[in-house]
Design a protein around this motif. Structure first.
Motif, PDB file in Angstrom:
ATOM      1  N   GLU A 146      -6.335  -6.454  -4.423  1.00  0.00           N
ATOM      2  CA  GLU A 146      -5.498  -7.522  -3.891  1.00  0.00           C
ATOM      3  C   GLU A 146      -5.501  -7.565  -2.364  1.00  0.00           C
ATOM      4  O   GLU A 146      -5.495  -8.637  -1.761  1.00  0.00           O
ATOM      5  CB  GLU A 146      -4.061  -7.352  -4.391  1.00  0.00           C
ATOM      6  CG  GLU A 146      -3.921  -7.544  -5.888  1.00  0.00           C
ATOM      7  CD  GLU A 146      -2.556  -7.157  -6.413  1.00  0.00           C
ATOM      8  OE1 GLU A 146      -2.182  -7.631  -7.500  1.00  0.00           O
ATOM      9  OE2 GLU A 146      -1.842  -6.360  -5.745  1.00  0.00           O
ATOM     10  N   GLN A 147      -5.522  -6.397  -1.751  1.00  0.00           N
ATOM     11  CA  GLN A 147      -5.384  -6.343  -0.292  1.00  0.00           C
ATOM     12  C   GLN A 147      -6.727  -6.409   0.435  1.00  0.00           C
ATOM     13  O   GLN A 147      -6.786  -6.840   1.587  1.00  0.00           O
ATOM     14  CB  GLN A 147      -4.641  -5.064   0.104  1.00  0.00           C
ATOM     15  CG  GLN A 147      -4.035  -5.117   1.493  1.00  0.00           C
ATOM     16  CD  GLN A 147      -2.781  -4.273   1.600  1.00  0.00           C
ATOM     17  OE1 GLN A 147      -1.987  -4.210   0.670  1.00  0.00           O
ATOM     18  NE2 GLN A 147      -2.604  -3.620   2.718  1.00  0.00           N
ATOM     19  N   ASN A 163       0.999  -5.129  -9.056  1.00  0.00           N
ATOM     20  CA  ASN A 163       1.773  -6.326  -8.727  1.00  0.00           C
ATOM     21  C   ASN A 163       1.000  -7.560  -9.172  1.00  0.00           C
ATOM     22  O   ASN A 163       0.032  -7.965  -8.524  1.00  0.00           O
ATOM     23  CB  ASN A 163       2.039  -6.365  -7.221  1.00  0.00           C
ATOM     24  CG  ASN A 163       3.027  -7.447  -6.844  1.00  0.00           C
ATOM     25  OD1 ASN A 163       3.175  -8.445  -7.538  1.00  0.00           O
ATOM     26  ND2 ASN A 163       3.707  -7.253  -5.721  1.00  0.00           N
ATOM     27  N   HIS A 165       1.840 -10.605  -9.034  1.00  0.00           N
ATOM     28  CA  HIS A 165       2.052 -11.791  -8.209  1.00  0.00           C
ATOM     29  C   HIS A 165       0.976 -11.959  -7.132  1.00  0.00           C
ATOM     30  O   HIS A 165       0.817 -13.057  -6.600  1.00  0.00           O
ATOM     31  CB  HIS A 165       3.434 -11.735  -7.561  1.00  0.00           C
ATOM     32  CG  HIS A 165       4.552 -11.687  -8.557  1.00  0.00           C
ATOM     33  ND1 HIS A 165       4.886 -12.758  -9.347  1.00  0.00           N
ATOM     34  CD2 HIS A 165       5.389 -10.671  -8.908  1.00  0.00           C
ATOM     35  CE1 HIS A 165       5.897 -12.416 -10.140  1.00  0.00           C
ATOM     36  NE2 HIS A 165       6.218 -11.165  -9.893  1.00  0.00           N
ATOM     37  N   TYR A 166       0.257 -10.886  -6.806  1.00  0.00           N
ATOM     38  CA  TYR A 166      -0.768 -10.968  -5.766  1.00  0.00           C
ATOM     39  C   TYR A 166      -2.183 -11.019  -6.334  1.00  0.00           C
ATOM     40  O   TYR A 166      -3.156 -10.964  -5.583  1.00  0.00           O
ATOM     41  CB  TYR A 166      -0.632  -9.794  -4.793  1.00  0.00           C
ATOM     42  CG  TYR A 166       0.571  -9.920  -3.891  1.00  0.00           C
ATOM     43  CD1 TYR A 166       0.505 -10.676  -2.720  1.00  0.00           C
ATOM     44  CD2 TYR A 166       1.767  -9.317  -4.221  1.00  0.00           C
ATOM     45  CE1 TYR A 166       1.611 -10.806  -1.898  1.00  0.00           C
ATOM     46  CE2 TYR A 166       2.880  -9.447  -3.412  1.00  0.00           C
ATOM     47  CZ  TYR A 166       2.800 -10.195  -2.253  1.00  0.00           C
ATOM     48  OH  TYR A 166       3.911 -10.337  -1.450  1.00  0.00           O
ATOM     49  N   SER A 168      -3.702 -13.445  -7.444  1.00  0.00           N
ATOM     50  CA  SER A 168      -4.385 -14.662  -7.003  1.00  0.00           C
ATOM     51  C   SER A 168      -5.161 -14.433  -5.715  1.00  0.00           C
ATOM     52  O   SER A 168      -6.029 -15.235  -5.360  1.00  0.00           O
ATOM     53  CB  SER A 168      -3.375 -15.794  -6.807  1.00  0.00           C
ATOM     54  OG  SER A 168      -2.398 -15.431  -5.840  1.00  0.00           O
ATOM     55  N   ARG A 169      -4.887 -13.321  -5.010  1.00  0.00           N
ATOM     56  CA  ARG A 169      -5.612 -12.994  -3.781  1.00  0.00           C
ATOM     57  C   ARG A 169      -6.923 -12.267  -4.062  1.00  0.00           C
ATOM     58  O   ARG A 169      -7.733 -12.073  -3.163  1.00  0.00           O
ATOM     59  CB  ARG A 169      -4.759 -12.115  -2.862  1.00  0.00           C
ATOM     60  CG  ARG A 169      -3.488 -12.783  -2.346  1.00  0.00           C
ATOM     61  CD  ARG A 169      -2.860 -11.964  -1.225  1.00  0.00           C
ATOM     62  NE  ARG A 169      -3.710 -11.980  -0.037  1.00  0.00           N
ATOM     63  CZ  ARG A 169      -4.420 -10.946   0.397  1.00  0.00           C
ATOM     64  NH1 ARG A 169      -4.416  -9.812  -0.280  1.00  0.00           N
ATOM     65  NH2 ARG A 169      -5.159 -11.038   1.485  1.00  0.00           N
ATOM     66  N   THR A 170      -7.148 -11.843  -5.296  1.00  0.00           N
ATOM     67  CA  THR A 170      -8.364 -11.110  -5.613  1.00  0.00           C
ATOM     68  C   THR A 170      -9.580 -12.022  -5.515  1.00  0.00           C
ATOM     69  O   THR A 170      -9.482 -13.246  -5.603  1.00  0.00           O
ATOM     70  CB  THR A 170      -8.292 -10.499  -7.020  1.00  0.00           C
ATOM     71  OG1 THR A 170      -8.089 -11.548  -7.978  1.00  0.00           O
ATOM     72  CG2 THR A 170      -7.144  -9.494  -7.111  1.00  0.00           C
TER      73      THR A 170
END
Length: 238
Positions: A146-147, A163, A165-166, A168-170
């Motif tokens: 994610e990060q 998490n 909720h994150y 979608s950042r992948t």
């Protein structure tokens, strides 16, 4: 009358000498702190690395909660490092950082900084970098995906949560394969199910293997001894 006038002048002078009350406020600042990649780690290189001249895939291995601290020898006791110690050979590099904490989750910014040092000093195929994590390391695997979404072509969390909720950042090009045992009484199976369902909802390449009758301590070896995992993993690239 004259005495009243003097008193008035004295009071006025006294009022002028009272300092003004400072107003509360906030100012913009910039931190000069830097992240030190002061992690201990094991690094495995394939037997033909020195003679081939080619680039190699790289797997990041994140261990479970009982191998953190400063004794790097603990990292050899399970997971990919244990397989390597037992003579298993792989066609990719394996970077196995040690979580410096025995209680907390992986400091993933430090993991990524140390990983970048390894990539810069070795012949690594940047389009084929993968992360596999077990238990507490699986939480780290989800967080890294994610990060640092542009880093990893595949993510394999084993018996860990994260998490949703994150997600979608992948990276849309990344592939995910999660493993979890039905009898896990440490990290509930539902943690992996929720993340997998979220990945499918956002159209990611994801799969979930639910291992019947397997508990938390047994799922690590069960996943890593699945030969299909390694064939699948090496097919993934950005």
């Amino acid at each position: 009358m004259f005495r009243s006038l003097l008193l008035a002048v004295a009071l006025a002078s006294s009022a002028l000498s009272i300092p003004e009350t400072a107003l509360a406020g906030q100012t913009a600042q910039t931190s000069k702190a830097t992240i030190q990649a002061d992690l201990g780690y094991l690094l495995y290189t394939p037997s033909d690395y020195d003679t081939s001249g080619k680039t190699y895939p790289l797997v990041v291995w994140l261990h479970g909660g009982d191998q953190g601290g400063s004794d790097i020898e603990k990292v050899r006791r399970s997971g990919l490092p244990k397989l390597i110690e037992g003579g298993k050979e792989f066609p990719f590099l394996v970077f196995s950082p040690q979580n410096p904490s025995e209680e907390l989750l992986y400091p993933i910014e430090k993991v990524d900084a140390a990983l970048e040092e390894v990539i810069a000093s070795r012949r690594v195929d940047r389009s084929r970098i993968y992360v596999i994590g077990y238990s507490r390391g699986a939480f780290g695997a989800w967080a890294l995906a994610e990060q640092f979404p542009q880093r990893f072509a595949a993510v394999v969390p084993i018996a860990g949560g994260g998490n949703r909720h994150y997600l979608s950042r992948t990276n849309e090009k990344a592939a995910f394969w999660a493993f979890h045992g039905t009898d896990d009484d440490v990290i509930p199976l539902s943690d992996s199910v929720v993340l997998y369902e979220r990945l499918k909802a956002i159209k990611r390449n994801a799969r979930l293997s639910v291992l019947e009758g397997v508990d938390h301590s047994a799922v690590e070896a069960a996943a890593l001894n699945d030969s299909k995992l390694w064939d699948w993993l090496l097919d993934q690239h950005l």
